[in-house]
Design a protein around this motif. Structure first.
Motif, mmCIF file in Angstrom:
data_model
loop_
_atom_site.group_PDB
_atom_site.id
_atom_site.type_symbol
_atom_site.label_atom_id
_atom_site.label_comp_id
_atom_site.label_asym_id
_atom_site.label_seq_id
_atom_site.Cartn_x
_atom_site.Cartn_y
_atom_site.Cartn_z
ATOM 1 N N HIS A 22 0.053 -10.234 3.265
ATOM 2 C CA HIS A 22 -0.033 -9.160 2.258
ATOM 3 C C HIS A 22 0.871 -7.990 2.681
ATOM 4 O O HIS A 22 0.373 -6.924 3.047
ATOM 5 C CB HIS A 22 -1.480 -8.680 2.107
ATOM 6 N N PRO A 23 2.202 -8.156 2.610
ATOM 7 C CA PRO A 23 3.112 -7.146 3.162
ATOM 8 C C PRO A 23 3.086 -5.787 2.470
ATOM 9 O O PRO A 23 3.530 -4.807 3.045
ATOM 10 C CB PRO A 23 4.488 -7.802 3.046
ATOM 11 N N ALA A 24 2.564 -5.717 1.258
ATOM 12 C CA ALA A 24 2.539 -4.433 0.546
ATOM 13 C C ALA A 24 1.132 -3.887 0.394
ATOM 14 O O ALA A 24 0.905 -2.962 -0.387
ATOM 15 C CB ALA A 24 3.193 -4.580 -0.818
ATOM 16 N N ASP A 25 0.189 -4.393 1.159
ATOM 17 C CA ASP A 25 -1.202 -3.935 1.069
ATOM 18 C C ASP A 25 -1.347 -2.640 1.870
ATOM 19 O O ASP A 25 -1.250 -2.645 3.097
ATOM 20 C CB ASP A 25 -2.136 -5.006 1.616
ATOM 21 N N PRO A 26 -1.594 -1.509 1.191
ATOM 22 C CA PRO A 26 -1.696 -0.223 1.897
ATOM 23 C C PRO A 26 -2.774 -0.206 2.984
ATOM 24 O O PRO A 26 -2.576 0.428 4.025
ATOM 25 C CB PRO A 26 -2.028 0.777 0.788
ATOM 26 N N SER A 27 -3.874 -0.898 2.773
ATOM 27 C CA SER A 27 -4.922 -0.862 3.799
ATOM 28 C C SER A 27 -4.470 -1.575 5.071
ATOM 29 O O SER A 27 -4.748 -1.116 6.184
ATOM 30 C CB SER A 27 -6.223 -1.462 3.262
ATOM 31 N N VAL A 28 -3.750 -2.683 4.936
ATOM 32 C CA VAL A 28 -3.235 -3.396 6.112
ATOM 33 C C VAL A 28 -2.178 -2.543 6.813
ATOM 34 O O VAL A 28 -2.183 -2.392 8.038
ATOM 35 C CB VAL A 28 -2.661 -4.779 5.714
ATOM 36 N N LEU A 29 -1.275 -1.953 6.024
ATOM 37 C CA LEU A 29 -0.238 -1.106 6.609
ATOM 38 C C LEU A 29 -0.844 0.092 7.337
ATOM 39 O O LEU A 29 -0.415 0.444 8.436
ATOM 40 C CB LEU A 29 0.731 -0.635 5.518
ATOM 41 N N GLY A 30 -1.862 0.699 6.730
ATOM 42 C CA GLY A 30 -2.520 1.846 7.356
ATOM 43 C C GLY A 30 -3.170 1.488 8.679
ATOM 44 O O GLY A 30 -3.104 2.254 9.648
ATOM 45 N N VAL A 31 -3.788 0.318 8.741
ATOM 46 C CA VAL A 31 -4.406 -0.131 9.992
ATOM 47 C C VAL A 31 -3.329 -0.358 11.052
ATOM 48 O O VAL A 31 -3.500 0.023 12.214
ATOM 49 C CB VAL A 31 -5.259 -1.407 9.766
ATOM 50 N N ILE A 46 6.087 4.429 12.956
ATOM 51 C CA ILE A 46 6.964 5.025 11.941
ATOM 52 C C ILE A 46 7.464 3.959 10.970
ATOM 53 O O ILE A 46 7.486 4.178 9.752
ATOM 54 C CB ILE A 46 8.134 5.781 12.602
ATOM 55 N N ALA A 47 7.835 2.797 11.490
ATOM 56 C CA ALA A 47 8.342 1.727 10.613
ATOM 57 C C ALA A 47 7.286 1.328 9.586
ATOM 58 O O ALA A 47 7.587 1.198 8.385
ATOM 59 C CB ALA A 47 8.761 0.523 11.444
ATOM 60 N N PHE A 48 6.041 1.159 10.034
ATOM 61 C CA PHE A 48 4.990 0.763 9.094
ATOM 62 C C PHE A 48 4.569 1.930 8.200
ATOM 63 O O PHE A 48 4.193 1.725 7.049
ATOM 64 C CB PHE A 48 3.796 0.133 9.834
ATOM 65 N N GLN A 49 4.661 3.160 8.705
ATOM 66 C CA GLN A 49 4.355 4.319 7.866
ATOM 67 C C GLN A 49 5.385 4.434 6.744
ATOM 68 O O GLN A 49 5.041 4.764 5.619
ATOM 69 C CB GLN A 49 4.314 5.604 8.696
ATOM 70 N N ARG A 50 6.642 4.138 7.036
ATOM 71 C CA ARG A 50 7.675 4.137 5.984
ATOM 72 C C ARG A 50 7.350 3.087 4.922
ATOM 73 O O ARG A 50 7.536 3.318 3.730
ATOM 74 C CB ARG A 50 9.047 3.851 6.585
ATOM 75 N N ALA A 54 6.499 3.611 0.935
ATOM 76 C CA ALA A 54 7.170 2.856 -0.133
ATOM 77 C C ALA A 54 6.172 2.244 -1.117
ATOM 78 O O ALA A 54 6.511 2.036 -2.286
ATOM 79 C CB ALA A 54 8.044 1.763 0.476
ATOM 80 N N THR A 55 4.928 1.979 -0.687
ATOM 81 C CA THR A 55 3.933 1.420 -1.607
ATOM 82 C C THR A 55 3.478 2.442 -2.642
ATOM 83 O O THR A 55 3.053 2.072 -3.729
ATOM 84 C CB THR A 55 2.682 0.881 -0.872
ATOM 85 N N ASP A 56 3.558 3.745 -2.295
ATOM 86 C CA ASP A 56 3.149 4.802 -3.220
ATOM 87 C C ASP A 56 3.869 6.094 -2.839
ATOM 88 O O ASP A 56 3.307 6.954 -2.157
ATOM 89 C CB ASP A 56 1.631 4.998 -3.181
ATOM 90 N N PRO A 57 5.121 6.243 -3.252
ATOM 91 C CA PRO A 57 5.906 7.411 -2.859
ATOM 92 C C PRO A 57 5.380 8.745 -3.387
ATOM 93 O O PRO A 57 5.855 9.799 -2.981
ATOM 94 C CB PRO A 57 7.302 7.135 -3.420
#
Length: 195
Positions: A22-31, A46-50, A54-57
């Motif tokens: 799930h590469p665009a799942d904000p909850s996974v990225l946030g974790v 920083i890479a994952f925060q970027r 991008a999921t919700d600019p």
């Protein structure tokens, strides 16, 4: 579960697997951002925060977090840019608090004072006490001793223990003894750096 046991590497590996699915799942990225921060791996944070941005600019929280990571990585211009975007999108008191600290780091007490003043107007309790403390220190460093005393008094009323060197009574006394103030201010800014 792995993170609760303290196995951060395993927790990151498990979350990375979820990210691949799930590469665009904000909850996974946030974790992932939180896990990489906890490991001190700011490059990946920083890479994952970027990616999260991008999921919700239009999400000011995401921009604020990106600014926070840039600030931790000492990328000052990028941090200012991210914080400015967060402010344009949502006026978060915590953004004013952190951007103010960054302004102070680059020697702009005027801008730090302005941001911390804005933070005191809108902040929830936890942010408010720190904003008042930081604003008091900036006012003290700017030579505005009575204003600093007033901010420290408000911080004290909010329940913050400022310590013997940093309190409203001491600032009021120091205002009467102006020749001694530069020594106090120099020692204070090293001992109690806000942020």
């Amino acid at each position: 579960a792995a993170a609760r046991r303290g196995d951060r590497q395993l927790a990151v590996a498990v979350t990375n697997q979820a990210w691949w699915s799930h590469p665009a799942d904000p909850s996974v990225l946030g974790v992932l951002v939180a896990q990489y921060r906890a490991q001190g791996n700011l490059t990946d944070a920083i890479a994952f925060q970027r990616m999260l941005v991008a999921t919700d600019p239009s999400n000011p929280v995401y921009w604020h977090s990106l600014g926070f990571d840039y600030q931790a990585f000492l990328l000052t211009d990028s941090a200012f840019s991210a914080y400015d975007t967060a402010v344009r999108l949502g006026h978060l008191p915590i953004t004013y608090l952190n951007r103010g600290a960054l302004w102070r780091c680059v020697g702009r007490l005027d801008k730090a004072t302005a941001d911390w003043t804005l933070a005191t107007r809108e902040a929830p309790a936890g942010v408010l006490v720190n904003a008042r403390r930081n604003l008091g220190i900036a006012l003290l460093e700017s030579g505005r001793f009575r204003d600093a005393a007033a901010e420290f008094r408000l911080a004290e009323k909010s329940g913050m223990r400022l310590g013997p060197a940093l309190n409203s009574r001491r600032c009021e006394k120091l205002a009467e003894l102006e020749p001694e103030l530069p020594n106090f201010v120099a020692g204070q800014s090293k001992a109690d750096d806000p942020g």
